[in-house]
Design a protein around this motif. Structure first.
Motif, PDB file in Angstrom:
ATOM      1  N   LYS A 251       0.816  -1.216   0.000  1.00 29.65           N
ATOM      2  CA  LYS A 251       0.000   0.000   0.000  1.00 29.65           C
ATOM      3  C   LYS A 251       0.847   1.262   0.000  1.00 29.65           C
ATOM      4  CE  LYS A 251      -2.112   1.161   3.793  1.00 29.65           C
ATOM      5  NZ  LYS A 251      -3.062   1.191   4.936  1.00 29.65           N
ATOM      6  N   GLN A 252       1.919   1.276   0.775  1.00 26.91           N
ATOM      7  CA  GLN A 252       2.757   2.474   0.851  1.00 26.91           C
ATOM      8  C   GLN A 252       3.393   2.795  -0.497  1.00 26.91           C
ATOM      9  OE1 GLN A 252       2.452   4.242   3.528  1.00 26.91           O
ATOM     10  NE2 GLN A 252       1.217   2.594   4.405  1.00 26.91           N
ATOM     11  N   GLY A 253       3.696   1.762  -1.272  1.00 25.12           N
ATOM     12  CA  GLY A 253       4.243   1.984  -2.599  1.00 25.12           C
ATOM     13  C   GLY A 253       3.268   2.711  -3.500  1.00 25.12           C
ATOM     14  N   LEU A 254       1.984   2.401  -3.371  1.00 24.22           N
ATOM     15  CA  LEU A 254       0.965   3.082  -4.177  1.00 24.22           C
ATOM     16  C   LEU A 254       0.835   4.545  -3.765  1.00 24.22           C
ATOM     17  CD1 LEU A 254      -1.861   0.373  -4.411  1.00 24.22           C
ATOM     18  CD2 LEU A 254      -0.123   0.958  -6.125  1.00 24.22           C
ATOM     19  N   PHE A 255       0.932   4.822  -2.469  1.00 27.94           N
ATOM     20  CA  PHE A 255       0.874   6.215  -2.010  1.00 27.94           C
ATOM     21  C   PHE A 255       2.024   7.021  -2.611  1.00 27.94           C
ATOM     22  CE2 PHE A 255      -2.285   4.766   0.835  1.00 27.94           C
ATOM     23  CZ  PHE A 255      -2.905   5.874   1.387  1.00 27.94           C
ATOM     24  N   VAL A 256       3.223   6.446  -2.585  1.00 28.12           N
ATOM     25  CA  VAL A 256       4.380   7.126  -3.167  1.00 28.12           C
ATOM     26  C   VAL A 256       4.183   7.310  -4.669  1.00 28.12           C
ATOM     27  CG1 VAL A 256       6.850   6.920  -3.656  1.00 28.12           C
ATOM     28  CG2 VAL A 256       5.979   6.317  -1.394  1.00 28.12           C
ATOM     29  N   TRP A 257       3.675   6.280  -5.345  1.00 25.36           N
ATOM     30  CA  TRP A 257       3.477   6.366  -6.794  1.00 25.36           C
ATOM     31  C   TRP A 257       2.499   7.487  -7.147  1.00 25.36           C
ATOM     32  CZ3 TRP A 257       5.754   3.977 -10.924  1.00 25.36           C
ATOM     33  CH2 TRP A 257       5.174   4.258 -12.162  1.00 25.36           C
ATOM     34  N   ILE A 258       1.416   7.610  -6.402  1.00 26.72           N
ATOM     35  CA  ILE A 258       0.423   8.644  -6.702  1.00 26.72           C
ATOM     36  C   ILE A 258       1.035  10.032  -6.563  1.00 26.72           C
ATOM     37  CG2 ILE A 258      -1.702   9.727  -5.834  1.00 26.72           C
ATOM     38  CD1 ILE A 258      -2.702   6.831  -5.276  1.00 26.72           C
TER      39      ILE A 258
ATOM     40  N   ILE B 239       0.973   8.670 -17.591  1.00 25.45           N
ATOM     41  CA  ILE B 239       1.330   8.553 -16.180  1.00 25.45           C
ATOM     42  C   ILE B 239       0.240   9.143 -15.287  1.00 25.45           C
ATOM     43  CG2 ILE B 239       2.655  10.703 -15.984  1.00 25.45           C
ATOM     44  CD1 ILE B 239       4.670   8.943 -14.291  1.00 25.45           C
ATOM     45  N   TYR B 240      -0.486  10.133 -15.794  1.00 26.09           N
ATOM     46  CA  TYR B 240      -1.632  10.646 -15.043  1.00 26.09           C
ATOM     47  C   TYR B 240      -2.674   9.537 -14.864  1.00 26.09           C
ATOM     48  CZ  TYR B 240      -5.373  13.853 -13.637  1.00 26.09           C
ATOM     49  OH  TYR B 240      -6.379  14.495 -12.952  1.00 26.09           O
ATOM     50  N   GLY B 241      -2.860   8.719 -15.908  1.00 25.73           N
ATOM     51  CA  GLY B 241      -3.804   7.609 -15.817  1.00 25.73           C
ATOM     52  C   GLY B 241      -3.382   6.556 -14.817  1.00 25.73           C
ATOM     53  N   THR B 242      -2.080   6.412 -14.573  1.00 23.29           N
ATOM     54  CA  THR B 242      -1.639   5.421 -13.592  1.00 23.29           C
ATOM     55  C   THR B 242      -2.074   5.790 -12.183  1.00 23.29           C
ATOM     56  OG1 THR B 242       0.536   6.472 -13.221  1.00 23.29           O
ATOM     57  CG2 THR B 242       0.388   4.831 -14.984  1.00 23.29           C
ATOM     58  N   ALA B 243      -2.281   7.079 -11.924  1.00 25.45           N
ATOM     59  CA  ALA B 243      -2.774   7.489 -10.601  1.00 25.45           C
ATOM     60  C   ALA B 243      -4.176   6.946 -10.367  1.00 25.45           C
ATOM     61  CB  ALA B 243      -2.762   9.015 -10.478  1.00 25.45           C
ATOM     62  N   PHE B 244      -4.988   6.882 -11.422  1.00 30.76           N
ATOM     63  CA  PHE B 244      -6.333   6.318 -11.300  1.00 30.76           C
ATOM     64  C   PHE B 244      -6.266   4.810 -11.056  1.00 30.76           C
ATOM     65  CE2 PHE B 244      -7.090  10.357 -13.263  1.00 30.76           C
ATOM     66  CZ  PHE B 244      -8.346  10.751 -12.822  1.00 30.76           C
ATOM     67  N   LEU B 245      -5.331   4.129 -11.725  1.00 29.09           N
ATOM     68  CA  LEU B 245      -5.146   2.703 -11.462  1.00 29.09           C
ATOM     69  C   LEU B 245      -4.741   2.480 -10.011  1.00 29.09           C
ATOM     70  CD1 LEU B 245      -4.823  -0.280 -12.238  1.00 29.09           C
ATOM     71  CD2 LEU B 245      -2.493   0.272 -13.020  1.00 29.09           C
ATOM     72  N   ALA B 246      -3.819   3.298  -9.506  1.00 31.43           N
ATOM     73  CA  ALA B 246      -3.353   3.140  -8.126  1.00 31.43           C
ATOM     74  C   ALA B 246      -4.481   3.350  -7.119  1.00 31.43           C
ATOM     75  CB  ALA B 246      -2.198   4.107  -7.850  1.00 31.43           C
ATOM     76  N   THR B 247      -5.320   4.374  -7.342  1.00 37.47           N
ATOM     77  CA  THR B 247      -6.437   4.602  -6.410  1.00 37.47           C
ATOM     78  C   THR B 247      -7.477   3.496  -6.524  1.00 37.47           C
ATOM     79  OG1 THR B 247      -7.484   6.104  -8.016  1.00 37.47           O
ATOM     80  CG2 THR B 247      -6.159   7.096  -6.266  1.00 37.47           C
ATOM     81  N   ASP B 248      -7.651   2.922  -7.713  1.00 35.83           N
ATOM     82  CA  ASP B 248      -8.593   1.807  -7.862  1.00 35.83           C
ATOM     83  C   ASP B 248      -8.090   0.569  -7.121  1.00 35.83           C
ATOM     84  OD1 ASP B 248     -10.264   3.369  -9.348  1.00 35.83           O
ATOM     85  OD2 ASP B 248      -9.888   2.392 -11.260  1.00 35.83           O
ATOM     86  N   ILE B 249      -6.780   0.327  -7.176  1.00 31.39           N
ATOM     87  CA  ILE B 249      -6.217  -0.794  -6.413  1.00 31.39           C
ATOM     88  C   ILE B 249      -6.428  -0.573  -4.915  1.00 31.39           C
ATOM     89  CG2 ILE B 249      -4.103  -2.038  -5.793  1.00 31.39           C
ATOM     90  CD1 ILE B 249      -3.031  -1.371  -8.605  1.00 31.39           C
ATOM     91  N   LEU B 250      -6.159   0.638  -4.456  1.00 32.29           N
ATOM     92  CA  LEU B 250      -6.376   0.949  -3.042  1.00 32.29           C
ATOM     93  C   LEU B 250      -7.834   0.782  -2.657  1.00 32.29           C
ATOM     94  CD1 LEU B 250      -4.111   4.118  -2.743  1.00 32.29           C
ATOM     95  CD2 LEU B 250      -3.777   1.977  -1.505  1.00 32.29           C
ATOM     96  N   ASN B 251      -8.730   1.248  -3.505  1.00 30.30           N
ATOM     97  CA  ASN B 251     -10.161   1.141  -3.236  1.00 30.30           C
ATOM     98  C   ASN B 251     -10.589  -0.314  -3.183  1.00 30.30           C
ATOM     99  OD1 ASN B 251     -12.782   2.095  -2.831  1.00 30.30           O
ATOM    100  ND2 ASN B 251     -12.645   3.576  -4.484  1.00 30.30           N
ATOM    101  N   GLU B 252     -10.088  -1.110  -4.111  1.00 25.75           N
ATOM    102  CA  GLU B 252     -10.465  -2.517  -4.194  1.00 25.75           C
ATOM    103  C   GLU B 252      -9.970  -3.319  -2.999  1.00 25.75           C
ATOM    104  OE1 GLU B 252     -12.122  -6.013  -5.555  1.00 25.75           O
ATOM    105  OE2 GLU B 252     -12.422  -4.013  -6.399  1.00 25.75           O
ATOM    106  N   LYS B 253      -8.748  -3.073  -2.568  1.00 27.23           N
ATOM    107  CA  LYS B 253      -8.123  -3.943  -1.578  1.00 27.23           C
ATOM    108  C   LYS B 253      -8.071  -3.354  -0.166  1.00 27.23           C
ATOM    109  CE  LYS B 253      -5.186  -6.889  -2.904  1.00 27.23           C
ATOM    110  NZ  LYS B 253      -3.997  -7.666  -3.309  1.00 27.23           N
TER     111      LYS B 253
ATOM    112  N   ARG C 286      -7.402   9.129   1.051  1.00 23.80           N
ATOM    113  CA  ARG C 286      -6.139   9.628   1.606  1.00 23.80           C
ATOM    114  C   ARG C 286      -5.089   9.765   0.514  1.00 23.80           C
ATOM    115  NH1 ARG C 286      -3.457   6.186   5.340  1.00 23.80           N
ATOM    116  NH2 ARG C 286      -2.139   7.987   5.750  1.00 23.80           N
ATOM    117  N   ALA C 287      -5.044   8.798  -0.389  1.00 22.38           N
ATOM    118  CA  ALA C 287      -4.071   8.842  -1.478  1.00 22.38           C
ATOM    119  C   ALA C 287      -4.348  10.012  -2.415  1.00 22.38           C
ATOM    120  CB  ALA C 287      -4.100   7.521  -2.244  1.00 22.38           C
ATOM    121  N   VAL C 288      -5.629  10.277  -2.685  1.00 22.33           N
ATOM    122  CA  VAL C 288      -6.002  11.401  -3.544  1.00 22.33           C
ATOM    123  C   VAL C 288      -5.511  12.711  -2.931  1.00 22.33           C
ATOM    124  CG1 VAL C 288      -7.936  12.770  -4.417  1.00 22.33           C
ATOM    125  CG2 VAL C 288      -7.973  10.278  -4.618  1.00 22.33           C
ATOM    126  N   TRP C 289      -5.744  12.904  -1.646  1.00 22.46           N
ATOM    127  CA  TRP C 289      -5.312  14.149  -0.992  1.00 22.46           C
ATOM    128  C   TRP C 289      -3.795  14.238  -0.907  1.00 22.46           C
ATOM    129  CZ3 TRP C 289      -8.141  18.164  -0.893  1.00 22.46           C
ATOM    130  CH2 TRP C 289      -9.539  18.057  -0.805  1.00 22.46           C
TER     131      TRP C 289
END
Length: 225
Positions: free
Chosen positions: A27-34, A62-76, A84-87
């Motif tokens: 999860k922390q990796g996705l926060f950094v990626w966003i 790469i902007y679209g990858t932020a949506f993938l990252a938030t979808d992964i966070l939302n799903e799991k 939190r990741a969006v903010w």
């Protein structure tokens, strides 16, 4: 066709990197990626390319990858973690904008070679900057809410593709409209403005469709903090 092929390869590399970062760092990796992707997207967006007969900006992938990252966070991990990741991404983008604007006011040394390039990348028009910030926070927040709603209505894994594509494609449509409206409405004739809006969304639509297999892959990874 070189740009088109390179663009698809570039998109696949970006989405692969998101999944690898998640697999290794959780999860922390996705926060950094966003946070990183929001900054890099706003640098890449300065460069325009011709592709599919359209003029497009490079930052859409790469902007679209932020949506993938938030979808992964939302799903799991749930809606709250995705919010939190969006903010975090929004705060990162504002921080970068403020710091780079201040850096441009420093008088460069006589032999400096970077000031001109930095001004090209980071000097902005207020409407464009405002449109970018507003589009990000509105579209990402809507993406999180739609995904969570679809997950509640259709929790089965067979609807994962619908949760992903439904939330991302709607939120990307909103993102394109908000940005184009704030940044360009009234600056161009109505037909030109509409063409910019449609072509911007068309590219983002393709990006949204390409990320679906990577969400399925991330879904299989162990849930890590």
């Amino acid at each position: 066709m070189i740009n088109e092929v390179l663009w698809i390869v570039f998109a696949l590399i970006n989405f692969t990197m998101v999944t690898i970062i998640y697999r290794i760092f959780g999860k922390q990796g996705l926060f950094v990626w966003i946070g990183m992707s929001t900054v890099v997207a706003n640098i890449q967006v300065v460069k325009t390319i011709e592709m599919f007969g359209l003029t497009a900006t490079l930052g859409n992938i790469i902007y679209g990858t932020a949506f993938l990252a938030t979808d992964i966070l939302n799903e799991k991990y749930g809606k709250q973690e995705a919010k939190r990741a969006v903010w975090l991404g929004f705060a990162t983008l504002i921080s970068m904008t403020v710091m780079m604007q201040i850096s441009l006011y420093f008088t460069p040394a006589p032999n400096d070679v970077a000031q001109g390039a930095m001004k090209t990348l980071f000097e902005f028009l207020p409407r464009v900057a405002g449109g970018s910030l507003l589009a990000y926070i509105v579209s990402q927040y809507v993406d999180v809410l739609i995904y969570a709603k679809l997950k509640a209505l259709l929790p089965d894994n067979k609807w994962l593709w619908l949760r992903n594509n439904g939330s991302t494609m709607i939120s990307q449509l909103l993102d394109s409209f908000v940005f184009c409206f704030v940044a360009f409405f009234g600056e161009f004739p109505a037909n030109v403005w509409f063409e910019i809006f449609i072509t911007t969304y068309f590219i983002k639509f393709i990006v949204a469709a390409l990320d679906t297999p990577f969400l399925y892959l991330a879904k299989q990874f162990p849930r890590r903090q």
